[in-house]
Scaffold this active site. Structure first.
Site, mmCIF file in Angstrom:
data_model
loop_
_atom_site.group_PDB
_atom_site.id
_atom_site.type_symbol
_atom_site.label_atom_id
_atom_site.label_comp_id
_atom_site.label_asym_id
_atom_site.label_seq_id
_atom_site.Cartn_x
_atom_site.Cartn_y
_atom_site.Cartn_z
ATOM 1 N N LYS A 34 0.748 -1.179 0.099
ATOM 2 C CA LYS A 34 0.129 0.146 0.118
ATOM 3 C C LYS A 34 1.027 1.197 -0.044
ATOM 4 O O LYS A 34 0.806 2.187 -0.830
ATOM 5 C CB LYS A 34 -0.882 -0.041 1.343
ATOM 6 N N THR A 35 1.902 1.323 0.822
ATOM 7 C CA THR A 35 2.424 2.558 0.998
ATOM 8 C C THR A 35 3.425 2.904 -0.170
ATOM 9 O O THR A 35 3.278 4.107 -0.732
ATOM 10 C CB THR A 35 3.718 2.522 2.135
ATOM 11 N N ASP A 211 -5.009 8.410 3.867
ATOM 12 C CA ASP A 211 -4.410 7.029 4.260
ATOM 13 C C ASP A 211 -5.133 6.198 5.372
ATOM 14 O O ASP A 211 -5.809 7.110 5.982
ATOM 15 C CB ASP A 211 -3.013 7.260 4.222
ATOM 16 N N GLU A 212 -5.137 5.157 5.489
ATOM 17 C CA GLU A 212 -5.971 4.540 6.514
ATOM 18 C C GLU A 212 -7.413 4.960 6.867
ATOM 19 O O GLU A 212 -7.641 5.384 7.744
ATOM 20 C CB GLU A 212 -4.967 4.833 7.972
ATOM 21 N N GLN A 242 -8.616 -3.879 8.738
ATOM 22 C CA GLN A 242 -7.595 -3.240 9.815
ATOM 23 C C GLN A 242 -8.048 -2.140 10.718
ATOM 24 O O GLN A 242 -7.468 -1.130 10.928
ATOM 25 C CB GLN A 242 -6.265 -2.828 8.917
ATOM 26 N N ARG A 604 1.810 -8.452 10.779
ATOM 27 C CA ARG A 604 2.855 -7.615 10.946
ATOM 28 C C ARG A 604 4.186 -8.515 10.596
ATOM 29 O O ARG A 604 5.325 -8.168 10.226
ATOM 30 C CB ARG A 604 3.237 -6.888 12.349
#
Length: 670
Positions: A34-35, A211-212, A242, A604
């Site tokens: 994503k980033t 974002d998020e 998430q 993670r």
DNA sequence: GCATTCTGTATTTTT
DNA sequence: TACAGAATGC
């Protein structure tokens, strides 16, 4: 130089990068790059000639914002000084700085953080003569927050605090201060009520990115919606699986709202996971499939196999901590995994303590991110309060904090007198004080008057210096000297010189931060107000600077979002910890959010996961028996292997493992 | 006004 | 047990 992003990205990602105009929803699963995708997207936009200052990119945490800025800079190899990448709150603060005068505040307003807010609530409650036992400042701070953001309304249960709330708002205004909620609420009000302001923002910004997105609140969404309404170039990126901030107002229903408000949304799903092994991914998928309310998603990886998840049942939290420490050592030796590639993720901050102790004992370098921010330490906050009272003399909360710190003889009685003068005239205390000092007939005895003058003159002298436009750090250092803060620390710590030195060191570090801030060529127009705003918006320690190499990362799952590690340890995988007892107590439906939290924790890890669940744990004074988290049972069992050190233990552990599961099964089937 | 003793309470996650 | 804030005594 052109960026060859085609080679670096998969088809879906390229589509996301190329879709610049119109509303876009990117559903980005954990570890789906994503980033990368959004940094490439920004870089690509710049490459096509979109000016930096017409792009606004909002994130949720400071860490995410600075990370993104760094990545874009390194990708484009250009300074991105005119690109706005910030958190919702600091964007709100900037907007207010330039426009708040429209609603009767002054531009030098203070921002009150949680503890300032609680101090103010207590203060107001005292004024209104609320009995002390009726005032739980912590709970009231939450109530007021919910009321302000429209998440709760007045009812028969909380109606008794209505007046207190009104008075709280009134005080904020008198003190020329805003709280965190105001940083979102007031900008919305300004944009809605003042067409020129909306116009000027819409003229400047044409491209928006959030974002998020699953973590935005209704109000944050409203803010961005207002801004993007005209250009419609709004790209939101998120993953409903998430969403872990609903307790703070995050509402992933915003995704639906977005599709409704911006017809013709292009939806792009990033489902290929580049991060984890197949085992880890299947475990995570297996877990999250127990959630009912989710957007359909199929996260897959090209990677095959991978180590099974190790599950350990230590006797107590000390054994658990030891196990983790030992295991980190051994993994470093056998696989050469560097310390910084290890993450130890916990549900609550309180769980870090035992682990820290074990790390210290075993000489494992670590860093805790999270925990109270450096800027919240008492000694640092005292100095900040001096700066705040210089920036905004009406800031009574700061005034009360420091008028007698270090001790200068201003006591309860004097403060009471000052307060009553202030209240009578409707001034802030500092203005009341300045006025009173110039009166012919002083309301104070001579000694007190001298003490008060001492205080006022320090503030006045240094205010002038701090606002003169000359470097601030030297003046601040001089002020700390003049205050005799060192002597005060020595006195306060009664002879414990180490503590005093440590605290003084923090103050020096703080002056260094100011120096760095104003010395940084990238800071546009460094000034006291901007500096203060920045530091109050940093509520946690997430300095990922210099020493990030060679340290194990110890942090909460919440603050691990967006990060990844080769090896992840999850201590305390127990009932009541995750899912957390309080969360479930609040509303049994929260189990889904707890599950998402656990999902975030699992995803993670790149290569290996260790989960541990203690048999007993010390809680408060006594030792309690723990039950393994129900989430353990929700993981596909063939991916799990109970940890074994020796054969003998192996059988024992395996047996205990199954009996634990069995007892759970029996418990729930009743 | 300041220092010491006493009492009560542990706050899930963060801007 | 540990720590903060209040109450009390000097």
């Amino acid at each position: 130089m052109s960026i060859n992003y085609l080679k670096e990205l998969n088809d879906r990602q390229i589509e996301a990068v190329n879709t610049i105009n119109g509303p876009i929803l990117i559903i980005a699963g954990a570890g789906s790059g994503k980033t990368r995708t959004i940094t490439f997207r920004i870089a690509h936009m710049l490459e096509t000639g979109i000016p930096q200052n017409s792009i606004l990119s909002l994130t949720f945490t400071n860490k995410a914002a600075s990370e993104m800025a760094i990545r874009v800079t390194s990708l484009t190899r250009k300074k991105c000084t005119h690109l706005t990448i910030s958190t919702f709150h600091s964007f709100g603060a900037k907007l207010l700085r330039s426009s708040i005068h429209h609603i009767g505040y002054k531009a030098n307003f203070s921002i009150y953080d949680q503890s300032d807010k609680m101090a103010l609530i207590k203060e107001v409650a005292r004024e209104l003569k609320f009995p002390r036992e009726a005032v739980d400042a912590y709970a009231l701070a939450h109530l007021f927050s919910d009321i302000k953001t429209g998440m709760r309304s007045w009812n028969s249960e909380n109606d008794q605090y209505r007046e207190l709330y009104a008075e709280y708002l009134d005080h904020l205004k008198t003190y020329n201060a805003v709280d965190f909620d105001d940083l979102i609420v007031l900008p919305i009000r300004l944009l809605r009520d003042t067409p020129e302001i909306l116009q000027s923002y819409q003229d400047r910004f044409h491209y928006f990115m959030v974002d998020e997105f699953q973590d935005t609140s209704k109000l944050q969404y409203e803010l961005i919606r207002l801004l993007a309404e005209k250009s419609k170039n709004l790209c939101v990126v998120g993953d409903d699986d998430q969403s872990i901030y609903s307790w703070r107002g995050a509402d992933y229903g915003n995704i639906l709202q977005f599709e409704h408000d911006f017809p013709g949304v292009i939806e792009i799903k990033l489902e290929q996971n580049y991060r984890s092994t197949e085992t880890i991914l299947s475990a995570a998928n297996g877990l999250i499939s127990h959630n009912r309310n989710r957007k359909h998603k199929n996260l897959w990886t090209g990677e095959k196999g991978g180590n099974a998840l190790e599950v350990i049942f230590p006797e107590n939290e000390e054994d658990e901590a030891h196990f983790i420490a030992e295991q980190i050592r051994s993994v470093k030796q056998t696989d050469g995994t560097p310390f910084h590639e290890v993450g130890v993720l916990v549900r609550t901050n309180s769980l870090t303590k035992t682990i820290e102790t074990a790390f210290l004992k075993d000489n494992i370098p670590y860093k805790v991110s999270g925990g109270t921010s450096f800027f919240q330490r008492k000694e640092v906050k005292d100095i900040i309060s001096y700066l705040r009272i210089m920036a905004n003399p009406d800031d009574d909360v700061s005034f009360l904090r420091i008028c007698n710190t270090p001790r200068r003889g201003i006591g309860k009685k004097t403060i009471r007198t000052l307060r009553s003068i202030a209240e009578e005239k409707g001034y802030s205390i500092y203005s009341a004080l300045s006025a009173a000092l110039h009166l012919e007939v002083s309301p104070f005895p001579t000694k007190v008057k001298t003490d008060l003058w001492d205080f006022v003159s320090v503030v006045e002298v240094y205010r002038e210096k701090m606002l003169s436009g000359k470097p601030m750090a030297p003046s601040l250092k001089a002020m700390v000297e003049e205050l005799g803060y060192w002597a005060y620390l020595v006195q306060e710590t009664h002879g414990n010189e180490r503590t005093a030195k440590f605290k003084y060191g923090n103050i020096l570090a703080f002056t260094d931060i100011l120096e760095t801030y104003e010395g940084n060529p990238d800071t546009i127009d460094p000034n006291l107000f901007d500096f203060l705003n920045r530091i109050t918006l940093i509520t946690r320690d997430d300095n990922q600077e210099s020493d990030e190499n060679g340290r194990v990362n110890l942090m909460t799952i919440h603050s691990a979002k967006g990060l990844e590690f080769d090896i992840v340890f999850l201590p305390g995988v127990e009932e009541n910890i995750i899912p957390h007892a309080r969360a479930i107590e609040e509303d049994p439906k929260n189990i889904e959010e707890e599950r998402r939290l656990f999902y975030v924790a699992l995803t993670r890890a790149r290569k290996k996961l260790y989960l541990s669940s203690c048999r007993t744990r010390k809680l408060l004074r006594n030792t309690i028996d723990c039950i393994p988290s129900p989430f353990l049972d929700e993981l596909p069992q063939d991916l799990i292997k109970p940890y074994t050190e020796e054969k003998v233990v192996e059988e024992q552990d395996a047996m205990d493992f199954f009996s634990a599961i069995k007892s759970r099964f029996n418990d729930t089937s009743e």
